[in-house]
Design a protein around this motif. Structure first.
Motif, PDB file in Angstrom:
ATOM      1  N   LYS A 256      -5.956   5.335  -8.389  1.00  0.00           N
ATOM      2  CA  LYS A 256      -4.859   5.039  -9.325  1.00  0.00           C
ATOM      3  C   LYS A 256      -4.166   6.307  -9.809  1.00  0.00           C
ATOM      4  O   LYS A 256      -3.385   6.278 -10.761  1.00  0.00           O
ATOM      5  N   ASP A 257      -4.476   7.431  -9.173  1.00  0.00           N
ATOM      6  CA  ASP A 257      -3.810   8.684  -9.546  1.00  0.00           C
ATOM      7  C   ASP A 257      -2.312   8.584  -9.257  1.00  0.00           C
ATOM      8  O   ASP A 257      -1.887   7.848  -8.367  1.00  0.00           O
ATOM      9  N   ARG A 258      -1.538   9.378  -9.975  1.00  0.00           N
ATOM     10  CA  ARG A 258      -0.100   9.432  -9.736  1.00  0.00           C
ATOM     11  C   ARG A 258       0.183   9.818  -8.287  1.00  0.00           C
ATOM     12  O   ARG A 258      -0.511  10.666  -7.722  1.00  0.00           O
ATOM     13  N   ILE A 259       1.198   9.227  -7.719  1.00  0.00           N
ATOM     14  CA  ILE A 259       1.684   9.663  -6.408  1.00  0.00           C
ATOM     15  C   ILE A 259       3.167   9.986  -6.553  1.00  0.00           C
ATOM     16  O   ILE A 259       3.792   9.615  -7.553  1.00  0.00           O
TER      17      ILE A 259
ATOM     18  N   GLU B 278      -0.641   0.310  -9.290  1.00  0.00           N
ATOM     19  CA  GLU B 278      -1.260  -0.676 -10.184  1.00  0.00           C
ATOM     20  C   GLU B 278      -2.763  -0.810  -9.906  1.00  0.00           C
ATOM     21  O   GLU B 278      -3.558  -0.964 -10.824  1.00  0.00           O
ATOM     22  N   TYR B 279      -3.126  -0.766  -8.643  1.00  0.00           N
ATOM     23  CA  TYR B 279      -4.529  -0.922  -8.261  1.00  0.00           C
ATOM     24  C   TYR B 279      -4.961   0.205  -7.318  1.00  0.00           C
ATOM     25  O   TYR B 279      -4.124   0.861  -6.693  1.00  0.00           O
ATOM     26  N   SER B 280      -6.271   0.384  -7.226  1.00  0.00           N
ATOM     27  CA  SER B 280      -6.840   1.248  -6.185  1.00  0.00           C
ATOM     28  C   SER B 280      -7.458   0.333  -5.128  1.00  0.00           C
ATOM     29  O   SER B 280      -7.536  -0.888  -5.320  1.00  0.00           O
TER      30      SER B 280
ATOM     31  N   TYR C 242       0.857  -1.191   0.000  1.00  0.00           N
ATOM     32  CA  TYR C 242       0.000   0.000   0.000  1.00  0.00           C
ATOM     33  C   TYR C 242       0.891   1.239   0.000  1.00  0.00           C
ATOM     34  O   TYR C 242       1.660   1.465   0.945  1.00  0.00           O
ATOM     35  N   LEU C 243       0.805   2.038  -1.061  1.00  0.00           N
ATOM     36  CA  LEU C 243       1.645   3.237  -1.195  1.00  0.00           C
ATOM     37  C   LEU C 243       0.775   4.491  -1.190  1.00  0.00           C
ATOM     38  O   LEU C 243      -0.009   4.708  -2.118  1.00  0.00           O
TER      39      LEU C 243
END
Lengths: 268, 268
Positions: free
Chosen positions: B111-114, B125-127, B80-81
């Protein structure tokens, strides 16, 4: 966490300054959120407390002055990331260099998505068409043969030699730097299984096994993967002093750093 | 480099098998490119040589059988990021787990950029809406208060408890796991400057300083940033044996790993 690091760092480098501060002086202090490039960094507060925007503990604005002095040698560092770049090869140095206050940016051949370890999807900030100049360039392993055998990438690296003060490679990133002629007649190291292959590829380079990093003055190579952390800490020590680098090692809990595991050929 | 790791790994685990192989048997061998999820992985060659697709050294197909046995306990691991996740917190374990053959995937709230370290742009890759189940879930520091204070994320973590065998946190990722109730009545650790804060947040948890990791059986927490590498190697040792984990440490040149620097409360 980046803010936690900043707080820990400021606490570490600012502790001497704090001794002897009386209550009167404390009452006059202005507090700010530890800086992280957000617009609310510049908001000031009259009391200690928690930043209402990010929940981090406010710090005295004066302590930033101390940090600013410590960062007077901040450098810009270009991380060249090819598709399939080895994650820890670049993540270790990126952690160390950002914690040390250097300005890091990422470049790839194009701005297309790349992956690392077949798992992490990354968008490079720049391509070789628009990457700004930098004080330092760093190269990493992981499908290193792609950039090594790409004339456009090698030509781009060569074109930046004149305006780059330091070149660093981690792991088999040494093959990329070597192809651009940066390791000619120097001493170097690489990933443990590729020592002979690098020696064969670079006949004028002295390639050494069993060393965490080799420093030729302006050109540093490190051994494989996690050794990039050691090489990065050595570079921080070189630019900002060993005591500063030890503080960074302490913050990232890399107490295992042993500076003497590297070879310094030229201190320059 | 991923392939170099595989080759080095296969060489290491396959060396006993190779002893005593005569020339006749060698002539009958079929060679393949070390697998990396590409379509050309399945192409077979009658002779030793270099893969024409990726320049890596071909390996005997039989050695993959050995690797397959070593990987019989391969697990799926959900990373989880959150936005501003600390880079080395997750990059160390991701390097270790992928080298060990585990299947890692990344999830964020959306899935937005972090970004990580304000430098590295990542696409999850996933939400939490579509992430598949996993054997293991791992949480990291870096703006940990965002997911910790997000009821949707905490509720999602709680909903996965039943089908997750192991929970791991690195650094202040312990706050996220703690908020989801996973550290209740257990022993834990976190980033060195946050020991007291975690103890205050989790009154039923025994929070310890000065330990690289704490293993409660199905729940592991590690100290800050680089300590995630130690915790990940410990987890690999737990699943696949300490000799296997030592080989991974050797491949990533993390010879500095000292398993005894962790605390095992429950071996389970």
């Amino acid at each position: 966490m980046r803010k936690i690091i900043l707080i820990a760092f400021i606490t570490l480098i600012g502790c001497n300054k704090s001794i002897g501060h009386g209550n009167i002086q404390k009452e006059k202090q202005i507090f700010v959120c530890p800086p992280c490039g957000e617009s609310y960094d510049s908001i000031t507060y009259e009391k200690e407390g928690i930043c209402p925007y990010c929940d981090m503990k406010l710090i005295p604005k004066t302590s930033l002055g101390t940090k600013k002095n410590a960062n007077k040698k901040d450098l810009t560092i270009c991380f060249y990331l090819q598709d399939n770049v080895e994650l820890l090869d670049f993540a270790g140095p990126m952690e160390v260099f950002t914690a040390a206050g250097f300005k890091v940016f990422t470049v790839s051949k194009t701005k297309d998505r790349i992956t690392s370890q077949g798992v992490l999807t990354i968008i490079p900030e720049y391509s070789i068409q628009d990457a700004p100049k930098s004080d330092v360039m760093v190269f990493f392993g992981g499908s290193h043969s792609t950039p090594t055998n790409d004339p456009a990438v090698i030509s781009w690296i060569k074109s930046r030699k004149k305006n780059t003060d330091y070149f660093i490679s981690v792991c088999t990133g040494a093959f990329i730097m070597g192809k651009a002629g940066i390791l000619d007649n120097l001493t170097a190291t690489t990933f443990h299984s590729q020592i002979e292959a690098l020696q064969k590829a670079l006949p004028t380079t002295k390639v050494l096994p069993n060393v965490r990093f080799v420093d030729n003055g302006n050109v540093i190579t490190t051994a494989g993967i996690s050794a990039g952390i050691d090489g990065a800490l050595h570079f921080v020590a070189k630019i900002k002093g060993e005591e500063f680098a030890k503080k960074i090692a302490k913050i990232i809990e890399y107490d295992k750093w042993i500076p003497e595991q590297g070879l310094i050929v030229n201190k320059k």
